[in-house]
Write an enzyme that holds these catalytic residues in place. Structure first.
Site, PDB file in Angstrom:
ATOM      1  N   HIS A   1     -10.840  15.456  -4.121  1.00 17.84           N
ATOM      2  CA  HIS A   1     -10.859  14.071  -4.595  1.00 17.84           C
ATOM      3  C   HIS A   1     -11.596  13.051  -3.736  1.00 17.84           C
ATOM      4  O   HIS A   1     -11.721  11.899  -4.162  1.00 17.84           O
ATOM      5  CB  HIS A   1      -9.415  13.585  -4.799  1.00 17.84           C
ATOM      6  CG  HIS A   1      -8.663  14.386  -5.809  1.00 17.84           C
ATOM      7  ND1 HIS A   1      -9.031  14.459  -7.137  1.00 17.84           N
ATOM      8  CD2 HIS A   1      -7.569  15.183  -5.676  1.00 17.84           C
ATOM      9  CE1 HIS A   1      -8.189  15.249  -7.783  1.00 17.84           C
ATOM     10  NE2 HIS A   1      -7.292  15.706  -6.911  1.00 17.84           N
TER      11      HIS A   1
ATOM     12  N   HIS B   1      -1.861  14.487  -3.550  1.00 18.13           N
ATOM     13  CA  HIS B   1      -2.033  14.618  -5.002  1.00 18.13           C
ATOM     14  C   HIS B   1      -2.512  13.290  -5.576  1.00 18.13           C
ATOM     15  O   HIS B   1      -1.974  12.232  -5.226  1.00 18.13           O
ATOM     16  CB  HIS B   1      -0.699  15.019  -5.643  1.00 18.13           C
ATOM     17  CG  HIS B   1      -0.702  15.011  -7.130  1.00 18.13           C
ATOM     18  ND1 HIS B   1      -1.406  15.931  -7.877  1.00 18.13           N
ATOM     19  CD2 HIS B   1      -0.102  14.182  -8.017  1.00 18.13           C
ATOM     20  CE1 HIS B   1      -1.232  15.657  -9.163  1.00 18.13           C
ATOM     21  NE2 HIS B   1      -0.443  14.608  -9.270  1.00 18.13           N
TER      22      HIS B   1
END
EC number: 3.1.27.-
Length: 150
Positions: free
Chosen positions: A38, A145
């Site tokens: 990410h 996350h």
């Protein structure tokens, strides 16, 4: 009892075929895997960036968002007020300001020939954070996350 063992073995094999889709590569911490999936400081070409991720998992990931910021800045969001995550846990944190990001979506292909479309965005994000594992940066909490894009 003898019948149970083959059934258990079959269940383990089937579970193993499903589980790797979300499994973290063995030699990485959750924060390291988050960073690979990410964090990209600058805009990117989705096919190339997703190829790097898909090589770990051996499948075409259907969707992925890259935050165009540093790991340090994203980790700083972990110091903000905790909120409830989508899974009901209370270890999520929302960014105070939007960041540039690229959303990559699978359009065609089978691994390793995955093809993606890219959409540039400027939005807030929510990350789940946990205490660091051995090998992680020495922050109080680290992102593990990407829970939501707002």
């Amino acid at each position: 009892m003898v019948l149970c063992f083959p059934l258990l073995l079959l269940l383990l094999v089937l579970w193993g075929q499903v589980c790797p889709l979300h499994a973290i590569p063995k030699h990485l911490t959750r924060a390291q895997w988050f960073e690979i999936q990410h964090i990209r400081p600058s805009p990117l070409q989705c096919n190339r960036a997703m190829s790097h991720i898909n090589n770990y998992t051996q499948h075409c990931k259907p969707q992925n968002t890259f935050l165009h910021d540093s790991f340090q800045n994203v980790a700083a969001v972990c110091d903000l007020l905790s909120i409830t995550c989508k899974n009901g846990l209370h270890n999520c944190h929302q960014s105070l300001k939007p960041v540039n990001m690229t959303d990559c979506r699978l359009t065609s292909g089978k691994y390793p020939q995955c093809r993606y479309s890219a959409a540039a965005q400027y939005k807030l994000f929510i990350v789940a954070c946990d205490p660091p594992q051995k090998g992680d940066p020495p922050y109080k909490l680290v992102p593990v996350h990407l829970d939501s894009i707002l």
